[in-house]
Design a protein around this motif. Structure first.
Motif, PDB file in Angstrom:
ATOM      1  N   UNK B 117       0.821  -1.206   0.000  1.00 46.75           N
ATOM      2  CA  UNK B 117       0.000   0.000   0.000  1.00 46.75           C
ATOM      3  C   UNK B 117       0.853   1.252   0.000  1.00 46.75           C
ATOM      4  N   UNK B 118       0.245   2.387  -0.382  1.00 45.06           N
ATOM      5  CA  UNK B 118       1.096   3.543  -0.615  1.00 45.06           C
ATOM      6  C   UNK B 118       1.208   4.475   0.577  1.00 45.06           C
ATOM      7  N   UNK B 119       0.469   4.193   1.640  1.00 46.46           N
ATOM      8  CA  UNK B 119       0.597   5.076   2.786  1.00 46.46           C
ATOM      9  C   UNK B 119       1.446   4.459   3.886  1.00 46.46           C
ATOM     10  N   UNK B 120       1.872   3.206   3.670  1.00 49.42           N
ATOM     11  CA  UNK B 120       2.531   2.511   4.764  1.00 49.42           C
ATOM     12  C   UNK B 120       4.017   2.848   4.865  1.00 49.42           C
ATOM     13  N   UNK B 121       4.616   3.311   3.748  1.00 46.60           N
ATOM     14  CA  UNK B 121       6.052   3.517   3.739  1.00 46.60           C
ATOM     15  C   UNK B 121       6.401   4.852   4.409  1.00 46.60           C
ATOM     16  N   UNK B 122       7.125   4.788   5.527  1.00 46.45           N
ATOM     17  CA  UNK B 122       7.356   6.014   6.287  1.00 46.45           C
ATOM     18  C   UNK B 122       8.369   6.926   5.605  1.00 46.45           C
ATOM     19  N   UNK B 123       9.300   6.391   4.813  1.00 46.47           N
ATOM     20  CA  UNK B 123      10.235   7.294   4.133  1.00 46.47           C
ATOM     21  C   UNK B 123       9.499   8.114   3.084  1.00 46.47           C
ATOM     22  N   UNK B 124       8.513   7.461   2.420  1.00 46.24           N
ATOM     23  CA  UNK B 124       7.736   8.180   1.414  1.00 46.24           C
ATOM     24  C   UNK B 124       6.883   9.251   2.082  1.00 46.24           C
ATOM     25  N   UNK B 125       6.138   8.854   3.138  1.00 45.27           N
ATOM     26  CA  UNK B 125       5.267   9.842   3.785  1.00 45.27           C
ATOM     27  C   UNK B 125       6.096  10.967   4.398  1.00 45.27           C
ATOM     28  N   UNK B 126       7.288  10.619   4.908  1.00 43.33           N
ATOM     29  CA  UNK B 126       8.160  11.646   5.473  1.00 43.33           C
ATOM     30  C   UNK B 126       8.573  12.659   4.423  1.00 43.33           C
ATOM     31  N   UNK B 127       8.971  12.144   3.256  1.00 45.27           N
ATOM     32  CA  UNK B 127       9.405  13.040   2.190  1.00 45.27           C
ATOM     33  C   UNK B 127       8.246  13.932   1.729  1.00 45.27           C
ATOM     34  N   UNK B 128       7.058  13.301   1.639  1.00 46.03           N
ATOM     35  CA  UNK B 128       5.885  14.058   1.186  1.00 46.03           C
ATOM     36  C   UNK B 128       5.555  15.164   2.181  1.00 46.03           C
ATOM     37  N   UNK B 129       5.609  14.844   3.460  1.00 43.95           N
ATOM     38  CA  UNK B 129       5.335  15.875   4.472  1.00 43.95           C
ATOM     39  C   UNK B 129       6.337  17.005   4.378  1.00 43.95           C
ATOM     40  N   UNK B 130       7.604  16.649   4.137  1.00 44.39           N
ATOM     41  CA  UNK B 130       8.634  17.673   3.991  1.00 44.39           C
ATOM     42  C   UNK B 130       8.325  18.615   2.839  1.00 44.39           C
ATOM     43  N   UNK B 131       7.904  18.029   1.708  1.00 39.84           N
ATOM     44  CA  UNK B 131       7.570  18.850   0.539  1.00 39.84           C
ATOM     45  C   UNK B 131       6.370  19.743   0.811  1.00 39.84           C
ATOM     46  N   UNK B 132       5.345  19.149   1.444  1.00 38.37           N
ATOM     47  CA  UNK B 132       4.139  19.924   1.753  1.00 38.37           C
ATOM     48  C   UNK B 132       4.480  21.089   2.668  1.00 38.37           C
ATOM     49  N   UNK B 133       5.346  20.814   3.651  1.00 43.76           N
ATOM     50  CA  UNK B 133       5.731  21.857   4.590  1.00 43.76           C
ATOM     51  C   UNK B 133       6.547  22.933   3.880  1.00 43.76           C
TER      52      UNK B 133
END
Lengths: 335, 254
Positions: B117-133
């Motif tokens: 699944x695409x929300x489970x990977x914490x490195x991906x979600x971390x990077x996405x949060x960084x970009x959003x921020x």
């Protein structure tokens, strides 16, 4: 390359929740409805089994039309491929029902590969015309290869062995119906998983804007072809189920008419939700059953009137209408 | 330092109409180049040639050492040449967060997977949060894109481009259509672009061009007529005639 972000000030996004439970509830609902059908309509199990088989056809169509935005009027080619593959295998001596379903799924997937490979070379109207041409060719092939398919007489004489070696396919169609419901629920759950995956999201992205997807560095056609193969497997399973339960495969299972009917079912239920495919199939089949008993000559007219009413009053389909009434609108969000 | 992006003698004609004539341009890492020119100068054609939407008649395009002249859009993106769109092209039913997750997964070659699944990977979600921020999009991360302000959609366009970790970024009028009140946010986002990234901006807003660019290229009638510092561009007679001159004339007549 690093994005310069002040990490201290990032309020972390909350965890996602809720979505999975709604899917579990939906799947349970389908299973309960299936069980209810068994007890409420014990004399109409053959019809209900056909509903489960056609629901898989409508689901497979939803994958291509609703999730990828590829218009097709030839989906029955995949359904028929599964039906004939299972039928021919059965006549040739493979009588174990689950093996027959698997054969149907594989044949459907292979047909999906062929169909997708051809259709994805065109766009828009040309694509739609190609889909009609393909289903007509499949139909003609099944008609001409009568030594394998029985031609216009249909392929009869399927004797399917008992399920797990225990449950025989009885005269009332109990085994066939329960098998159909279980397979449908399993397929539905698997597809919910597929459309929620990154792949499913990619397909929705392609549907909305393929240029955007390309500029994100992704090729469009391989993704769509993959969906065609999955769609073929689902339609083929439905076809095989229809073959097993009726013990006969006719040319109508690979017809343009069935393809068009599947699209009508999908539009009635609502495109792009998976639930709509099942709701639409039930409505269409119930309508056909009830109205054609009342007026066998004009029931299609009634379906046409219903279709117009649905498209105008509930463009997201009757399934979409139910979902909208069911989901309470949350603050700041559209219902 | 070698060039990360180079265009050599690019020409393109539609029938008898030459829309790009012998255009050459080179950018090093960290470059901030603005491409300006009057309407019909061939800016859009140039963008389409560079990204691979159109095939050039003659000339070469290089990303780093790699000749990409014969490649299509997708391979060029994978080589690190990423563009934003003049009019936002986003998925109105998806959230900014979903856009970025999809983009990051795509960059990693995992976007067409079914399992995992695409929300489970914490490195991906971390990077996405960084970009959003980084682009100030955290508050709207879970809203459908169709519901957020146009300025925020433009920022999301930039975020998507950055999520692909480009070497060269082509910004096609990043402030187009954004209300005046929101342009400072776009400008701030542009200021915070990674320093090593080579950026080519096509823009009409002269204030933005002069603040952002260290180097200005002026295109007129398919040709480069000026290349140099922003401070020199206004003084150049050819440019005045082809582009800014029209404003001066308009003012005279007014």
């Amino acid at each position: 390359m690093q994005i310069e972000a002040d990490t201290r000030s990032i309020p972390a996004l909350p965890k996602h929740r809720g979505g999975a439970w709604r899917d579990v509830a939906g799947i349970l609902l389908i299973a309960v409805a299936g069980a209810a059908g068994y007890f409420l309509f014990p004399d109409s199990l053959a019809l209900l089994t056909r509903v489960t088989a056609l629901a898989m056809l409508a689901l497979s169509l939803d994958l291509v039309v609703g999730y990828c935005g590829v218009a097709t009027l030839g989906q029955a080619a995949l359904f028929g491929a599964g039906a004939y593959a299972a039928g021919i295998a059965c006549v040739s001596g493979v009588t174990e029902p689950l093996s027959l379903l698997l054969i149907g799924a594989v044949a459907g997937a292979a047909a999906g590969l062929v169909m997708g490979g051809i259709m994805l070379r065109a766009h828009g109207l040309a694509q739609l015309v190609l889909s009609i041409a393909i289903v007509q060719l499949f139909h003609e092939a099944a008609n001409k290869a009568s030594s394998y398919t029985g031609g216009s007489d249909g392929l009869a004489g399927l004797t399917v062995g008992p399920l797990f070696g225990i449950f025989a396919f009885d005269l009332w169609g109990r085994t066939a119906y329960l098998l159909g419901v279980v397979i449908l629920v399993a397929v539905f759950a698997a597809l919910k998983f597929v459309v929620a995956s990154p792949f499913g999201m990619m397909c929705r992205g392609i549907k909305e804007d393929p240029i955007r997807i390309r500029s994100m560095g992704a090729f469009v056609s391989p993704v769509l072809l993959k969906m065609f193969v999955i769609s073929g497997a689902v339609a083929g399973t439905g076809g095989a189920l229809a073959a097993i339960s009726t013990q006969v495969v006719g040319l109508d299972s690979v017809s343009f008419e069935l393809s068009a009917n599947a699209l009508v079912m999908l539009v009635l239920g609502g495109i792009g939700t998976l639930y709509g495919a099942i709701v639409g199939t039930i409505i269409f089949m119930a309508f056909e059953h009830v109205v054609s008993a009342i007026n066998p000559f004009h029931w299609m007219t009634m379906v046409g009137a219903l279709l117009i009413a649905v498209v105008i009053a509930a463009p997201r389909g009757l399934g979409g209408l139910v979902a909208r009434l069911w989901t309470p609108s949350r603050h700041g969000e559209r219902p | 330092m070698s060039d990360v992006f180079k265009v050599e003698a690019l020409s393109k004609a539609f029938g008898g109409l030459t829309v790009s004539r012998n255009i050459s341009l080179a950018m090093k890492a960290g470059a901030r180049v603005a491409l300006i020119g009057p309407n019909g100068a061939g800016k859009t054609t140039f963008v389409n040639l560079v990204i691979g939407q159109l095939r050039a008649d003659t000339g070469r395009i290089l990303i780093g050492e790699q000749d990409v002249t014969r490649l299509g859009v997708v391979p060029r993106v994978r080589q690190g040449l990423v563009r934003t769109f003049q009019v936002t092209r986003l998925f109105s039913d998806m959230t900014p967060e979903e856009h970025l997750i999809l983009t990051v997964l795509q960059r990693e070659g995992r976007a067409s997977r079914i399992l995992g699944g695409f929300r489970s990977d914490s490195t991906v979600t971390g990077e996405v949060e960084g970009l959003l921020a980084a682009l100030g999009l955290l508050e709207v991360a879970r809203r459908k894109v169709g519901e957020i302000a146009y300025g925020q959609q433009r920022l999301l366009e930039i975020a998507i481009a950055l999520a692909l970790k480009p070497k060269v970024l082509l910004l096609d009028e990043p402030a187009a259509g954004v209300p005046q009140s929101e342009t400072p946010r776009i400008e701030r986002a542009l200021e915070r672009l990674p320093p090593s990234l080579a950026v080519l901006m096509i823009e009409h807003d002269m204030d933005l061009v002069f603040r952002f660019a260290k180097h200005v290229v002026v295109l007129a009638a398919g040709e480069i007529i000026f290349e140099g510092l922003p401070s020199e561009v206004a003084a150049n007679a050819k440019v005045r005639e082809a582009y800014l001159g029209s404003y001066a004339d308009a003012r005279k007549h007014a």
